[in-house]
Design a protein around this motif. Structure first.
Motif, PDB file in Angstrom:
ATOM      1  N   ILE A  22       4.234  19.284  33.681  1.00 29.25           N
ATOM      2  CA  ILE A  22       3.276  19.598  34.741  1.00 29.25           C
ATOM      3  C   ILE A  22       2.761  21.029  34.567  1.00 29.25           C
ATOM      4  CG2 ILE A  22       3.023  19.972  37.232  1.00 29.25           C
ATOM      5  CD1 ILE A  22       5.010  17.606  37.601  1.00 29.25           C
ATOM      6  N   GLY A  23       3.655  21.945  34.223  1.00 32.99           N
ATOM      7  CA  GLY A  23       3.274  23.342  34.018  1.00 32.99           C
ATOM      8  C   GLY A  23       2.287  23.538  32.882  1.00 32.99           C
ATOM      9  N   TRP A  24       2.324  22.671  31.893  1.00 38.65           N
ATOM     10  CA  TRP A  24       1.405  22.765  30.763  1.00 38.65           C
ATOM     11  C   TRP A  24       0.024  22.196  31.104  1.00 38.65           C
ATOM     12  CZ3 TRP A  24       5.736  20.116  27.674  1.00 38.65           C
ATOM     13  CH2 TRP A  24       6.720  21.040  27.346  1.00 38.65           C
ATOM     14  N   GLN A  32       2.577  22.477  43.199  1.00 37.93           N
ATOM     15  CA  GLN A  32       1.899  21.423  43.964  1.00 37.93           C
ATOM     16  C   GLN A  32       2.637  20.100  43.896  1.00 37.93           C
ATOM     17  OE1 GLN A  32      -2.275  21.455  42.705  1.00 37.93           O
ATOM     18  NE2 GLN A  32      -2.783  21.171  44.842  1.00 37.93           N
ATOM     19  N   VAL A  33       3.288  19.819  42.788  1.00 37.74           N
ATOM     20  CA  VAL A  33       4.002  18.552  42.621  1.00 37.74           C
ATOM     21  C   VAL A  33       5.495  18.847  42.517  1.00 37.74           C
ATOM     22  CG1 VAL A  33       4.347  16.541  41.137  1.00 37.74           C
ATOM     23  CG2 VAL A  33       2.042  17.436  41.492  1.00 37.74           C
ATOM     24  N   LYS A  34       6.261  18.173  43.353  1.00 36.92           N
ATOM     25  CA  LYS A  34       7.725  18.308  43.341  1.00 36.92           C
ATOM     26  C   LYS A  34       8.329  17.119  42.607  1.00 36.92           C
ATOM     27  CE  LYS A  34       7.575  21.803  46.253  1.00 36.92           C
ATOM     28  NZ  LYS A  34       6.856  22.884  45.661  1.00 36.92           N
ATOM     29  N   VAL A  35       9.392  17.384  41.868  1.00 37.96           N
ATOM     30  CA  VAL A  35      10.042  16.360  41.058  1.00 37.96           C
ATOM     31  C   VAL A  35      11.504  16.246  41.475  1.00 37.96           C
ATOM     32  CG1 VAL A  35      10.676  15.667  38.716  1.00 37.96           C
ATOM     33  CG2 VAL A  35       8.526  16.902  39.111  1.00 37.96           C
ATOM     34  N   THR A  43      11.131  10.694  41.441  1.00 38.10           N
ATOM     35  CA  THR A  43      10.299  10.633  42.639  1.00 38.10           C
ATOM     36  C   THR A  43       9.395  11.857  42.621  1.00 38.10           C
ATOM     37  OG1 THR A  43      12.044   9.496  43.875  1.00 38.10           O
ATOM     38  CG2 THR A  43      10.282  10.529  45.158  1.00 38.10           C
ATOM     39  N   LEU A  44       8.086  11.595  42.648  1.00 39.19           N
ATOM     40  CA  LEU A  44       7.087  12.659  42.631  1.00 39.19           C
ATOM     41  C   LEU A  44       6.483  12.787  44.022  1.00 39.19           C
ATOM     42  CD1 LEU A  44       5.291  11.528  39.363  1.00 39.19           C
ATOM     43  CD2 LEU A  44       6.917  13.421  39.578  1.00 39.19           C
ATOM     44  N   THR A  45       6.439  14.015  44.554  1.00 42.60           N
ATOM     45  CA  THR A  45       5.832  14.271  45.859  1.00 42.60           C
ATOM     46  C   THR A  45       4.926  15.487  45.735  1.00 42.60           C
ATOM     47  OG1 THR A  45       7.697  15.640  46.545  1.00 42.60           O
ATOM     48  CG2 THR A  45       7.771  13.314  47.175  1.00 42.60           C
ATOM     49  N   GLY A  46       4.127  15.699  46.767  1.00 40.29           N
ATOM     50  CA  GLY A  46       3.224  16.844  46.788  1.00 40.29           C
ATOM     51  C   GLY A  46       1.813  16.388  47.083  1.00 40.29           C
ATOM     52  N   THR A  47       0.885  17.316  46.950  1.00 45.38           N
ATOM     53  CA  THR A  47      -0.515  17.031  47.212  1.00 45.38           C
ATOM     54  C   THR A  47      -1.354  17.623  46.096  1.00 45.38           C
ATOM     55  OG1 THR A  47      -0.103  17.155  49.597  1.00 45.38           O
ATOM     56  CG2 THR A  47      -2.391  17.308  48.895  1.00 45.38           C
ATOM     57  N   ASN A  72       5.684   7.254  42.696  1.00 49.26           N
ATOM     58  CA  ASN A  72       4.605   8.224  42.824  1.00 49.26           C
ATOM     59  C   ASN A  72       4.220   8.345  44.300  1.00 49.26           C
ATOM     60  OD1 ASN A  72       2.416   9.861  42.652  1.00 49.26           O
ATOM     61  ND2 ASN A  72       1.230   8.566  41.290  1.00 49.26           N
ATOM     62  N   LEU A  73       4.724   9.378  44.960  1.00 46.38           N
ATOM     63  CA  LEU A  73       4.427   9.627  46.368  1.00 46.38           C
ATOM     64  C   LEU A  73       3.475  10.813  46.529  1.00 46.38           C
ATOM     65  CD1 LEU A  73       8.042   9.162  47.808  1.00 46.38           C
ATOM     66  CD2 LEU A  73       6.246   7.443  47.494  1.00 46.38           C
ATOM     67  N   ILE A  74       2.794  11.167  45.442  1.00 46.59           N
ATOM     68  CA  ILE A  74       1.844  12.276  45.470  1.00 46.59           C
ATOM     69  C   ILE A  74       0.643  11.865  46.315  1.00 46.59           C
ATOM     70  CG2 ILE A  74       0.324  13.745  44.099  1.00 46.59           C
ATOM     71  CD1 ILE A  74       2.245  13.296  41.724  1.00 46.59           C
ATOM     72  N   LYS A  75       0.252  12.746  47.215  1.00 48.69           N
ATOM     73  CA  LYS A  75      -0.898  12.495  48.083  1.00 48.69           C
ATOM     74  C   LYS A  75      -2.115  13.230  47.537  1.00 48.69           C
ATOM     75  CE  LYS A  75       1.870  11.845  52.047  1.00 48.69           C
ATOM     76  NZ  LYS A  75       2.305  11.447  53.081  1.00 48.69           N
TER      77      LYS A  75
END
Length: 149
Positions: A22-24, A32-35, A43-47, A72-75
C-alpha cells in the motif's frame, strides 16, 4: 489460497507485506487503509476516494503469499453529485471530437450514480459509464443508457 501442506507465513509478516505494498502505491495516502490479519485472513478497512483503489488494494492483498482470504471493508468517501458526474461525462465526451452528452441524464442516490437517456453509439455509452466511475465517492453505476441506432 493456501493448503495445509504449504509453508506458513506469520500474520505479522503478511500484514507488513500488505502495508508495504500500500505504501508503494502513490494513489493511497499513508494511513488511509488499515490491515488486520488473523490466521492468514486479511481484513481491510478505511476510506479511500476512489472505488478502483479499494478494489485494487483487495486484489493485490489477495496475491500476497500466505493470504487465505480477504474481507474488503474499505469505504469510498465523498458522496458524488449529479452535477460533478455530468461534468465528468461531458468533459470525457468533449475530449472525443463530435460526441454530445446532452442526451444523458445523471442522478445520484448516496454513492450510486444512475445514467439514463440516449447516446449515439456503444462507445459513447461505455465512455459515459467510465466517466461516472471516475467521480470521487462512486461505488455503483446503474447504466440505463440506450443506443440510438
Amino acid at each position: 489460497m493456501r493448503f495445509a501442506s504449504d509453508p506458513k507465513t506469520a500474520d505479522h509478516e503478511i500484514a507488513k507485506r500488505i502495508v508495504d505494498m500500500i505504501g508503494w502505491t502513490v494513489a493511497i495516502p499513508e494511513g488511509q487503509v488499515k490491515v488486520k490479519v488473523e490466521r492468514g485472513w486479511v481484513t481491510l478497512t478505511g476510506t479511500v476516494e476512489w472505488h478502483f483503489i479499494a478494489k485494487e488494494v483487495a486484489r493485490a492483498a489477495g496475491q500476497i503469499s500466505g493470504v487465505t482470504g480477504v474481507s474488503n471493508l474499505i469505504k469510498v468517501g465523498d458522496i458524488p453529485t449529479p452535477a460533478d458526474v455530468k461534468a465528468r461525462i461531458m468533459a470525457a465526451f468533449k475530449r472525443q471530437a463530435g460526441l454530445d452528452a446532452s442526451g444523458v441524464s445523471v442522478t445520484t442516490e448516496g454513492s450510486t450514480v444512475t445514467l439514463r437517456g440516449w447516446v449515439k453509439a456503444w462507445g459513447e455509452r461505455r465512455m459515459a459509464e467510465l466517466a461516472a466511475w471516475s467521480a470521487p465517492g462512486v461505488t455503483d453505476v446503474e447504466d440505463y443508457l440506450a443506443v440510438d441506432s
